[in-house]
Design a protein around this motif. Structure first.
Motif, PDB file in Angstrom:
ATOM      1  N   ALA A   1     -25.166  -2.493  -2.940  1.00 63.29           N
ATOM      2  CA  ALA A   1     -24.117  -3.030  -3.548  1.00 63.29           C
ATOM      3  C   ALA A   1     -22.894  -2.478  -4.217  1.00 63.29           C
ATOM      4  CB  ALA A   1     -24.672  -4.308  -4.164  1.00 63.29           C
ATOM      5  N   CYS A   2     -23.437  -1.474  -5.092  1.00 61.44           N
ATOM      6  CA  CYS A   2     -22.554  -0.659  -5.902  1.00 61.44           C
ATOM      7  C   CYS A   2     -21.592   0.237  -4.837  1.00 61.44           C
ATOM      8  CB  CYS A   2     -23.314   0.066  -7.016  1.00 61.44           C
ATOM      9  SG  CYS A   2     -24.239  -0.880  -8.082  1.00 61.44           S
ATOM     10  N   MET A   3     -22.395   0.695  -3.953  1.00 64.96           N
ATOM     11  CA  MET A   3     -21.389   1.732  -3.129  1.00 64.96           C
ATOM     12  C   MET A   3     -20.388   0.867  -2.305  1.00 64.96           C
ATOM     13  SD  MET A   3     -22.464   4.732  -3.644  1.00 64.96           S
ATOM     14  CE  MET A   3     -22.267   5.700  -2.388  1.00 64.96           C
ATOM     15  N   PHE A   4     -20.920  -0.077  -1.953  1.00 65.27           N
ATOM     16  CA  PHE A   4     -20.026  -0.950  -0.801  1.00 65.27           C
ATOM     17  C   PHE A   4     -18.923  -1.570  -1.946  1.00 65.27           C
ATOM     18  CE2 PHE A   4     -18.816  -4.563   1.818  1.00 65.27           C
ATOM     19  CZ  PHE A   4     -18.443  -3.904   3.018  1.00 65.27           C
ATOM     20  N   GLY A   5     -19.238  -1.859  -2.983  1.00 67.42           N
ATOM     21  CA  GLY A   5     -18.170  -2.189  -3.987  1.00 67.42           C
ATOM     22  C   GLY A   5     -17.148  -1.366  -4.249  1.00 67.42           C
ATOM     23  N   THR A   6     -17.568   0.072  -4.402  1.00 63.47           N
ATOM     24  CA  THR A   6     -16.530   0.821  -4.734  1.00 63.47           C
ATOM     25  C   THR A   6     -15.829   1.219  -3.378  1.00 63.47           C
ATOM     26  OG1 THR A   6     -16.234   3.132  -5.750  1.00 63.47           O
ATOM     27  CG2 THR A   6     -17.594   3.265  -3.869  1.00 63.47           C
ATOM     28  N   PHE A   7     -16.410   1.156  -2.241  1.00 59.21           N
ATOM     29  CA  PHE A   7     -15.456   1.194  -0.680  1.00 59.21           C
ATOM     30  C   PHE A   7     -14.516   0.139  -0.855  1.00 59.21           C
ATOM     31  CE2 PHE A   7     -15.355  -0.650   3.514  1.00 59.21           C
ATOM     32  CZ  PHE A   7     -14.945   0.464   4.286  1.00 59.21           C
ATOM     33  N   SER A   8     -15.191  -1.322  -1.298  1.00 59.62           N
ATOM     34  CA  SER A   8     -13.913  -2.213  -1.139  1.00 59.62           C
ATOM     35  C   SER A   8     -12.931  -2.244  -2.046  1.00 59.62           C
ATOM     36  CB  SER A   8     -14.946  -3.719  -1.471  1.00 59.62           C
ATOM     37  OG  SER A   8     -15.788  -3.670  -0.375  1.00 59.62           O
ATOM     38  N   VAL A   9     -13.180  -1.580  -3.187  1.00 64.92           N
ATOM     39  CA  VAL A   9     -12.004  -1.405  -4.351  1.00 64.92           C
ATOM     40  C   VAL A   9     -11.099  -0.410  -3.689  1.00 64.92           C
ATOM     41  CG1 VAL A   9     -11.561  -0.519  -6.535  1.00 64.92           C
ATOM     42  CG2 VAL A   9     -13.534  -2.189  -6.221  1.00 64.92           C
ATOM     43  N   PHE A  10     -11.564   0.669  -3.204  1.00 64.56           N
ATOM     44  CA  PHE A  10     -10.649   1.736  -2.641  1.00 64.56           C
ATOM     45  C   PHE A  10      -9.840   1.125  -1.555  1.00 64.56           C
ATOM     46  CE2 PHE A  10      -9.207   5.300   0.123  1.00 64.56           C
ATOM     47  CZ  PHE A  10      -9.080   5.890  -1.037  1.00 64.56           C
ATOM     48  N   TRP A  11     -10.415   0.277  -0.502  1.00 62.76           N
ATOM     49  CA  TRP A  11      -9.411   0.196   0.437  1.00 62.76           C
ATOM     50  C   TRP A  11      -8.763  -1.454   0.452  1.00 62.76           C
ATOM     51  CZ3 TRP A  11      -8.252   3.452   4.000  1.00 62.76           C
ATOM     52  CH2 TRP A  11      -9.056   4.548   4.012  1.00 62.76           C
ATOM     53  N   THR A  12      -9.082  -1.769  -0.964  1.00 62.07           N
ATOM     54  CA  THR A  12      -8.340  -3.125  -1.379  1.00 62.07           C
ATOM     55  C   THR A  12      -6.958  -2.551  -2.009  1.00 62.07           C
ATOM     56  OG1 THR A  12     -10.114  -4.472  -1.602  1.00 62.07           O
ATOM     57  CG2 THR A  12      -8.135  -5.256  -2.706  1.00 62.07           C
ATOM     58  N   THR A  13      -7.200  -1.532  -2.795  1.00 66.12           N
ATOM     59  CA  THR A  13      -6.128  -1.069  -3.729  1.00 66.12           C
ATOM     60  C   THR A  13      -5.347   0.068  -3.141  1.00 66.12           C
ATOM     61  OG1 THR A  13      -7.658   0.414  -4.813  1.00 66.12           O
ATOM     62  CG2 THR A  13      -7.352  -1.855  -5.754  1.00 66.12           C
ATOM     63  N   SER A  14      -5.868   0.927  -2.101  1.00 64.95           N
ATOM     64  CA  SER A  14      -5.188   2.036  -1.841  1.00 64.95           C
ATOM     65  C   SER A  14      -3.917   1.650  -1.024  1.00 64.95           C
ATOM     66  CB  SER A  14      -6.106   3.166  -1.277  1.00 64.95           C
ATOM     67  OG  SER A  14      -6.773   2.459  -0.115  1.00 64.95           O
ATOM     68  N   PRO A  15      -3.885   0.854  -0.227  1.00 60.15           N
ATOM     69  CA  PRO A  15      -2.784   0.431   0.741  1.00 60.15           C
ATOM     70  C   PRO A  15      -1.762  -0.076  -0.314  1.00 60.15           C
ATOM     71  CG  PRO A  15      -4.484  -0.568   1.508  1.00 60.15           C
ATOM     72  CD  PRO A  15      -5.226  -0.040   0.226  1.00 60.15           C
ATOM     73  N   LEU A  16      -1.722  -0.703  -1.493  1.00 60.14           N
ATOM     74  CA  LEU A  16      -0.952  -1.161  -2.413  1.00 60.14           C
ATOM     75  C   LEU A  16      -0.353   0.177  -3.200  1.00 60.14           C
ATOM     76  CD1 LEU A  16      -3.024  -3.815  -4.372  1.00 60.14           C
ATOM     77  CD2 LEU A  16      -1.183  -4.301  -2.476  1.00 60.14           C
ATOM     78  N   LEU A  17      -1.225   1.171  -3.479  1.00 57.24           N
ATOM     79  CA  LEU A  17      -0.804   2.298  -3.970  1.00 57.24           C
ATOM     80  C   LEU A  17       0.090   3.201  -3.133  1.00 57.24           C
ATOM     81  CD1 LEU A  17      -1.040   4.553  -6.312  1.00 57.24           C
ATOM     82  CD2 LEU A  17      -2.867   5.600  -5.183  1.00 57.24           C
ATOM     83  N   LEU A  18      -0.198   3.308  -1.916  1.00 62.04           N
ATOM     84  CA  LEU A  18       0.601   3.756  -0.662  1.00 62.04           C
ATOM     85  C   LEU A  18       1.947   3.166  -0.520  1.00 62.04           C
ATOM     86  CD1 LEU A  18      -2.398   4.579   1.639  1.00 62.04           C
ATOM     87  CD2 LEU A  18      -1.184   6.105   0.386  1.00 62.04           C
ATOM     88  N   ALA A  19       1.856   1.948  -0.581  1.00 59.71           N
ATOM     89  CA  ALA A  19       3.256   1.194  -0.319  1.00 59.71           C
ATOM     90  C   ALA A  19       4.113   1.355  -1.489  1.00 59.71           C
ATOM     91  CB  ALA A  19       2.835  -0.220  -0.268  1.00 59.71           C
ATOM     92  N   GLY A  20       3.406   1.705  -2.717  1.00 63.69           N
ATOM     93  CA  GLY A  20       4.305   1.808  -3.986  1.00 63.69           C
ATOM     94  C   GLY A  20       4.924   3.189  -4.415  1.00 63.69           C
TER      95      GLY A  20
END
Length: 402
Positions: A230-249
């Motif tokens: 749950a913790c590991m998949f949570g960090t995976f989800s945070v990364f792939w939710t927010t990294s596209p926003l960072l890349l577009a910014g």
């Protein structure tokens, strides 16, 4: 057409499994699980075509996730009750029909309903994974599960860039039509090639579901491995939710550039077969710690260079690979541990395991989006770092036999 051979649970646990069947199961899992992720990068064009308000566009993905989560609890346990090949074919058929319905939906409500059933049908992958464990002998069960899971993870990581590229060349409707056709063809192959497996249970459906609460409360290994993931998949989800926003910014990447970045995560899929072999050698404990440390260190790497620079982008790619590697390794290590508990409840154990960390992923995705909106990459990465650190702290309390 020859009928597939029927295998009892006892025979399956001591039989071998051919490399061809392992490959078929891996490819099947990849094709099926991709159905959950095709729509994620297509929220914009789908909502525009259907007239769905921007404020409700997130439902395009959420409905599929709700369906998948419900299927993990309500459908996957049936693998301990009903013949596995037939149950898989029913769910693949449901996915095919739902994908076609989504492709030709004229309005938001029919599309969202179809999305719900796409999620339910896609839980066929979590019927096939314990099925593979049943067919594999004990000595190589981790390797077999790892190889099958590598196909599943390739499906997860390739679905988003593939759907983005197809839509750029044609339209989002084509993505769903092609996937529906793939499900029909896959169903025909599975009907011909999968050995039948009839569980020995005589439980009613109500008894089967109620037994899951007993398993959750009385299986320490399941609880521990589910919380790790749950913790590991949570960090995976945070990364792939927010990294596209960072890349577009700061990085000013286009949608196609972001899709190419997502391909970097595919490299993490090699972790699954490696983790399976490591688990077969009895090295699950140190491998678990390494997986968690990799995920934590990855977030720190993203702060070693100024945002927007070429070096920072390169470090972000490395971080993506490290996070994906750690997460995929840990999920296989967990499955190897819970599948060793016995054949009688593998589907229910797998359903509980998956449902726990899938729910965590949904929650952390929302938290990640909120964190990025309010504090940028600093807040998002702090959340992402905290999750594997929590897992490591909990891991430190593990005793022998857990």
């Amino acid at each position: 057409m020859n009928q597939p051979q029927t295998t009892t649970p006892q025979q399956a646990d001591h039989a071998g499994i051919s490399s061809g069947l392992i490959t078929l199961l891996a490819v099947s899992c990849g094709l099926i699980v991709a159905n959950i992720y095709y729509a994620q990068p297509l929220i914009g064009p789908i909502s525009a075509a259907l007239g769905l308000p921007v404020s409700a566009a997130g439902l395009i993905v959420t409905m599929t996730q709700i369906g998948y989560g419900a299927g993990l609890i309500l459908v996957v346990p049936l693998g301990d009750l009903f013949e596995n090949q037939r149950l898989t074919l029913v769910m693949v058929g449901l996915a095919a029909v739902s994908l076609l319905a989504a492709a030709f939906a004229p309005a938001p409500l029919p599309f969202l309903t179809a999305a719900l059933f796409i999620g339910i049908g896609s839980v066929a992958v979590q019927i096939l994974v314990p099925y593979a464990a049943h067919l594999a002998p004990e000595a190589s069960r981790g390797r077999v599960v790892g190889n099958v899971m590598s196909g599943l993870m390739l499906g997860v990581m390739l679905a988003r860039p593939v759907s983005s590229f197809i839509t750029a060349l044609s339209s989002w409707h084509v993505v769903f039509v092609l996937s529906a056709l793939a499900m029909v063809m896959l169903g025909l192959v599975l009907r011909s090639k999968l050995p039948q497996r009839q569980p020995a249970h005589a439980l009613s459906y109500a008894e089967l579901l109620s037994s899951m609460a007993h398993l959750a409360l009385n299986t320490p290994i399941l609880r521990r491995r589910a919380l790790y993931q749950a913790c590991m998949f949570g960090t995976f989800s945070v990364f792939w939710t927010t990294s596209p926003l960072l890349l577009a910014g700061p990085y000013q990447l286009t949608q196609r550039g972001i899709a190419l970045f997502a391909l970097a995560g595919v490299a993490g899929a090699i972790a699954a077969p490696i983790a399976g072999r490591v688990a077969d050698q009895g090295w699950s404990r140190p491998a678990t710690a390494i997986a968690m440390i990799l995920a934590a260190v990855a977030w720190l790497l993203t702060h070693l260079a100024p945002q927007g620079s070429a070096l920072a982008l390169g470090l972000l790619v490395v971080a993506a690979i490290m996070i994906d590697f750690g997460v995929q390794a840990n999920v296989v290590l967990g499955q190897r541990a819970i599948f060793a508990l016995g054949a009688h409840a593998r589907s229910r154990l797998n359903g509980l395991y998956m449902a726990t960390f899938f729910a965590a992923g949904a929650i952390t995705s929302a938290l990640g989006g909120w964190a990025y909106a309010h504090g940028g990459w600093i807040w998002a990465s702090a959340l992402g770092l905290a999750l594997p650190v929590v897992a490591l702290v909990y891991f430190a309390t593990e005793k022998g036999g857990e």
